[in-house]
Scaffold this motif. Structure first.
Motif, PDB file in Angstrom:
ATOM      1  N   CYS A  36       0.868  -1.170   0.000  1.00  0.00           N
ATOM      2  CA  CYS A  36       0.000   0.000   0.000  1.00  0.00           C
ATOM      3  C   CYS A  36       0.906   1.221   0.000  1.00  0.00           C
ATOM      4  N   CYS A  37       0.578   2.191  -0.812  1.00  0.00           N
ATOM      5  CA  CYS A  37       1.458   3.337  -1.021  1.00  0.00           C
ATOM      6  C   CYS A  37       1.632   4.167   0.262  1.00  0.00           C
ATOM      7  N   PRO A  38       2.874   4.447   0.654  1.00  0.00           N
ATOM      8  CA  PRO A  38       3.082   5.266   1.852  1.00  0.00           C
ATOM      9  C   PRO A  38       2.850   6.757   1.585  1.00  0.00           C
ATOM     10  N   PHE A  39       2.645   7.138   0.331  1.00  0.00           N
ATOM     11  CA  PHE A  39       2.504   8.564   0.021  1.00  0.00           C
ATOM     12  C   PHE A  39       1.052   8.995  -0.150  1.00  0.00           C
ATOM     13  N   HIS A  40       0.151   8.035  -0.300  1.00  0.00           N
ATOM     14  CA  HIS A  40      -1.257   8.424  -0.337  1.00  0.00           C
ATOM     15  C   HIS A  40      -2.065   7.319   0.342  1.00  0.00           C
ATOM     16  N   GLY A  41      -3.128   7.686   1.020  1.00  0.00           N
ATOM     17  CA  GLY A  41      -3.905   6.695   1.767  1.00  0.00           C
ATOM     18  C   GLY A  41      -4.597   5.742   0.812  1.00  0.00           C
ATOM     19  N   HIS A  57       7.104   2.699  -8.167  1.00  0.00           N
ATOM     20  CA  HIS A  57       6.111   3.524  -8.848  1.00  0.00           C
ATOM     21  C   HIS A  57       4.757   3.243  -8.215  1.00  0.00           C
ATOM     22  N   CYS A  58       3.971   4.317  -7.974  1.00  0.00           N
ATOM     23  CA  CYS A  58       2.630   4.113  -7.452  1.00  0.00           C
ATOM     24  C   CYS A  58       1.633   4.356  -8.570  1.00  0.00           C
ATOM     25  N   PHE A  59       0.837   3.326  -8.885  1.00  0.00           N
ATOM     26  CA  PHE A  59      -0.164   3.467  -9.937  1.00  0.00           C
ATOM     27  C   PHE A  59      -1.359   4.279  -9.457  1.00  0.00           C
ATOM     28  N   GLY A  60      -1.398   4.562  -8.142  1.00  0.00           N
ATOM     29  CA  GLY A  60      -2.498   5.364  -7.611  1.00  0.00           C
ATOM     30  C   GLY A  60      -2.213   6.849  -7.705  1.00  0.00           C
ATOM     31  N   CYS A  61      -1.076   7.279  -7.149  1.00  0.00           N
ATOM     32  CA  CYS A  61      -0.832   8.725  -7.095  1.00  0.00           C
ATOM     33  C   CYS A  61       0.296   9.168  -8.006  1.00  0.00           C
ATOM     34  N   GLY A  62       0.981   8.226  -8.641  1.00  0.00           N
ATOM     35  CA  GLY A  62       1.961   8.627  -9.642  1.00  0.00           C
ATOM     36  C   GLY A  62       3.371   8.884  -9.130  1.00  0.00           C
ATOM     37  N   VAL A  63       3.626   8.764  -7.815  1.00  0.00           N
ATOM     38  CA  VAL A  63       4.982   8.998  -7.322  1.00  0.00           C
ATOM     39  C   VAL A  63       5.883   7.871  -7.824  1.00  0.00           C
ATOM     40  N   GLY A  64       7.179   8.121  -7.863  1.00  0.00           N
ATOM     41  CA  GLY A  64       8.075   7.066  -8.276  1.00  0.00           C
ATOM     42  C   GLY A  64       9.495   7.555  -8.391  1.00  0.00           C
TER      43      GLY A  64
HETATM   44 ZN    ZN Z   1       0.541   6.450  -4.090  1.00  0.00          ZN
END
Ligand code: ZN
Length: 553
Positions: A36-41, A57-64
């Motif tokens: 689970c992404c640590p940068f967005h809930g 890479h996070c497919f949810g919020c785009g960070v990477g």
């Molecule tokens: Zn994310």
């Protein structure tokens, strides 16, 4: 300064799975790891770590990015701080080069320029009267370090007299090399120093006072200066953003200065670019509500729509304020209408409501066919939101468009704007494989551009554009390189895949042309015949067609 060779050694020693595994629990999923992404809930894991590529890479919020980037973002550290942290975590010893590396050398040049620009302003009457006309007071000029850069000759003389090496000045983005040698990048402009979030000077923005066609110019992208992720005024606003849990994003430097002058100290601006997903990590810091304060003109509305869509889909809360009558926030404050500005900023339109209204207003809702398109646009936007948000906004969307809420009923099954991996069809995978192959073999891009127009990729056009310009940092490019369904093909298979792609494209085109009532009968017949008797047979024979010669996109 940390020696670059020892940073390389560190990068080669550490493994991204260990680095990230130190912070969050990773689960093996095929060749990659997920969490689970640590940068967005989030509750479902869309954060992927690739051991082979050493990126996340996070497919949810785009960070990477890579290991260093992860530590920087998660621990809110600068690059050297993150490198030092990783070195101590993994027992790697770093070497430091003596004195100044070119990095700090460039910083020193920027600081020397800033001191000189500020000094110049005090006797630049044109510049001062422009600033005073806009209502900027002396305190603001000082607080924001506003300065002035005179003629190009004076810049070169200053560099010579202070013995600043021209190579370093160029590295710092102060001068550039053209056909006739080196020249000053900013000339006869009011200067606004731009700082990193931690307060280091990284570049300048300049506003012309001699009616140069480019009203504003920024420093070029340098090692220090990445304009697509910085926000003007952020280091001054930071404390206030954290305290009030609010950030005001406006369009210009003057807006920021004037809003601060009017007491709105959470104001920042993008650096002449649109708000992009690259700004998201900075915007998440302190978890603020985001208020977009844009001009009410056409360009402002379009920019606000894009930004509001991106922010709401990334899970941000906040809203939009469009300043009326072509005014910007700076105008209001300078006219002393601080109360009105405060009211506007307080009574913002929530992001999701704004997006739904603006998507709907792009269509003539009295025309059923257009209403159908508006409905499609709004539904695909809503399907990107969480289930709770979808449910909460369906009544609003239905009443805005004048349709029944039941139409939105299948919210969960509604098609996403960009298909998520599990929803990708065979055709999606074929297109993505084609794009992934081009990503791997960029030398093929030119040939492909002759036969495929970027728009032909439909929803994947943005991937193609990012690959064409070689933007390996683009989140879609990262996403593509991590998509295990998409395969890199051989050159021969690529040719075959391209032909299949084009055949499908022209077959679809044939259907849409047949149904299109806006094309004249004669032209329709011509297009249909060209596709049926020339293009498709040619492709089926294994030949390629040049899309420009046909003029059908
Ligand atoms: Zn994310």
């Amino acid at each position: 300064m940390i020696d670059t060779a020892s940073i390389e050694t560190l990068k080669n020693t550490i493994d991204i799975v260990d680095v990230i595994g130190n912070y969050i629990e990773l689960k093996k999923a095929g060749a990659n790891y997920k969490a689970c992404c640590p940068f967005h809930g989030e509750k479902t894991a869309s954060f992927v770590v690739s051991p082979s590529k050493q990126i996340y890479h996070c497919f949810g919020c785009g960070v990477g990015g890579d290991s260093i980037k992860f530590v920087m973002e998660l621990e809110k550290l600068t690059y050297p701080e993150a490198v030092e942290k990783l070195a101590s975590m993994f027992n790697v010893s770093l070497r430091y080069s003596e004195g100044k590396g070119d990095y700090s050398e460039a910083k020193r040049v920027l600081e020397a320029m800033q001191t000189w620009y500020v000094k110049n302003l005090s006797h630049a009457n044109n510049a001062l009267s422009y600033l005073h006309e806009r209502g900027i007071n002396q305190n603001s000029i000082e607080a924001f370090g506003v300065g002035f850069v005179p003629s190009g000759n004076e810049v070169m003389n200053f560099l010579h007299s202070t013995l600043i090496p021209l190579g370093t000045a160029e590295e710092a983005g102060i001068i550039a090399t053209g056909e006739d040698g080196r020249y000053a990048r900013l000339v006869e402009r009011i200067t606004f120093p731009i700082y990193s979030p931690s307060g280091g000077l990284v570049g300048f923005g300049g506003r012309t006072i001699s009616n140069h066609p480019a009203k504003y110019i920024n420093s070029p992208q340098t090692k220090l200066f990445n304009k697509s992720r910085l926000l003007y005024g952020y280091h001054q606003a930071k404390e206030h953003i954290y305290a009030s849990k609010k950030i005001i994003i406006c369009e210009g430097y003057l807006d920021v200065v004037m809003l601060h002058q009017g007491g709105f100290k959470e104001a920042v601006a993008t650096l002449g670019t649109a708000l992009t997903s690259e700004h998201l990590p900075l915007l998440r810091k302190g978890d603020p509500k985001i208020v977009l304060a844009y001009d009410g003109d056409k360009a402002g509305i379009a920019a606000a729509l894009k930004a509001a869509q991106m922010l709401s889909l990334a899970g941000f809360d906040g809203g939009v304020v469009l300043f009326p009558n072509g005014q910007d926030p700076a105008d209001l404050i300078s006219k002393g209408e601080t109360e009105l500005a405060a009211k506007l900023l307080r009574e913002y339109k929530p992001l999701i409501e704004f997006v739904i209204e603006k998507l709907g207003s792009g269509y003539d809702l009295s025309n059923p066919k257009e209403k159908e398109s508006a409905f499609g646009a709004v539904r695909s936007y809503l399907s990107g939101l969480s289930d709770i948000l979808q449910e909460s906004y369906i009544p609003f969307a239905a009443s805005t468009l004048g349709v029944s809420t039941a139409l939105f009923g299948k919210g969960k099954n509604a098609q996403k704007f960009m298909p998520t991996i599990s929803k990708q069809t065979k055709y999606d995978i074929e297109q993505l494989s084609l794009l992934k192959t081009l990503l791997e073999y960029p030398r093929m891009i030119d040939d492909v551009l002759n036969i495929v127009h970027p728009a032909m990729f439909g929803i994947y056009e943005e991937y193609f554009q990012a690959i064409i310009i070689g933007d390996s940092e683009h989140q879609l490019v990262r996403q593509l390189s991590l998509n295990e369904h998409a395969k890199v093909m051989s050159e021969a298979d690529l040719q075959k895949a391209l032909r299949n792609f084009l055949i499908k494209y022209y077959e679809d085109k044939l259907k849409s042309i047949t149904a299109d009532t806006t094309i004249s009968f004669g032209r329709k017949a011509l297009l249909i015949r060209a596709i049926k008797t020339e293009i498709i047979p040619k492709l089926e024979r294994g030949e390629m067609v040049d899309h420009e010669s046909i003029g059908i996109i």
